[in-house]
Write an enzyme that holds these catalytic residues in place. Structure first.
Site, PDB file in Angstrom:
ATOM      1  CE1 TYR A 146      -2.545  -7.712   6.178  1.00 39.71           C
ATOM      2  CE2 TYR A 146      -4.658  -6.875   6.955  1.00 39.71           C
ATOM      3  CZ  TYR A 146      -3.303  -6.691   6.731  1.00 39.71           C
ATOM      4  OH  TYR A 146      -2.711  -5.491   7.048  1.00 39.71           O
ATOM      5  CG  ASN A 172       6.881  -4.965   1.279  1.00 43.29           C
ATOM      6  OD1 ASN A 172       7.845  -5.262   0.609  1.00 43.29           O
ATOM      7  ND2 ASN A 172       5.981  -4.072   0.887  1.00 43.29           N
ATOM      8  CB  CYS A 176       2.523  -3.899   2.087  1.00 40.60           C
ATOM      9  SG  CYS A 176       3.617  -2.526   2.431  1.00 40.60           S
ATOM     10  CG  HIS A 177      -0.022   1.145  -0.437  1.00 37.94           C
ATOM     11  ND1 HIS A 177       1.175   0.847  -1.063  1.00 37.94           N
ATOM     12  CD2 HIS A 177      -0.869   1.567  -1.395  1.00 37.94           C
ATOM     13  CE1 HIS A 177       1.053   1.110  -2.359  1.00 37.94           C
ATOM     14  NE2 HIS A 177      -0.179   1.537  -2.583  1.00 37.94           N
ATOM     15  CD  GLU A 207      -1.850   2.732  -5.321  1.00 44.42           C
ATOM     16  OE1 GLU A 207      -2.695   1.864  -4.985  1.00 44.42           O
ATOM     17  OE2 GLU A 207      -0.634   2.590  -5.181  1.00 44.42           O
TER      18      GLU A 207
END
Length: 168
Positions: free
Chosen positions: A105, A128, A136-137, A163
């Site tokens: 963050y 979001n 946002c993950h 990912e």
């Protein structure tokens, strides 16, 4: 405002996809978070109508590619959001976090020129409206720990592993 609501199966459950008349993605959430999505849409657009229809081909193809293993398939997908200028800056910055990586963050706050605004970034992140596509993950705590995700921690863990950002 009239928007289109579509549904698409995914490995994480049914996705709710909201797009506009031009086929631009306005919201994406999980079926079990439909109320949250409705609240965010109302917050961002005021009065709106959802008309059910098929998923626009570009969105369906990008999601199929992503879930099929191409972690970058969502990168060029057009999105449009309402929200404050600050929120839209945060959401745009989220799209610059490459698949397979994570960001804290504080680093995200610094990236938008607001060092010290990590909490405000966290709040914007939580609001979001376009999950997965506006990733946002990919935001984690300063310690490297996984932090909250509106779709649930198991889904966040799955997305990051999918990912390549998280190893079991």
């Amino acid at each position: 405002m009239q928007l289109t609501l579509s549904r698409q199966a995914s490995p994480l459950g049914e996705l709710l996809i909201v797009s506009d008349a031009d086929g631009v993605l306005r919201a994406l959430d999980f079926q079990d978070y439909a109320e949250r999505m409705q609240r965010l849409l109302a917050r961002h657009y005021g009065v709106f109508t959802l008309v059910e229809a098929g998923v626009p081909a570009g969105i369906a193809g990008a999601l199929d590619g992503y879930f099929g293993g191409d972690a970058r398939a969502l990168d060029g997908l057009p999105v449009a959001t309402a929200g404050s200028d600050f929120q839209r800056r945060v959401w745009a910055a989220l799209r610059t976090i490459p698949a397979g990586t994570t960001c804290g963050y504080g680093a995200l706050a610094a990236a938008i020129g607001r060092p010290g605004a990590a909490r405000a970034v966290g709040l914007a992140n939580g609001l979001n409206p376009i999950g997965i596509v506006v990733p946002c993950h990919r935001v984690i705590g300063a310690s490297g720990a996984l932090t909250g995700y509106a779709g649930g921690m198991e889904r966040k863990r799955w997305l990051l592993a999918h990912e390549g950002a998280l190893r079991d």
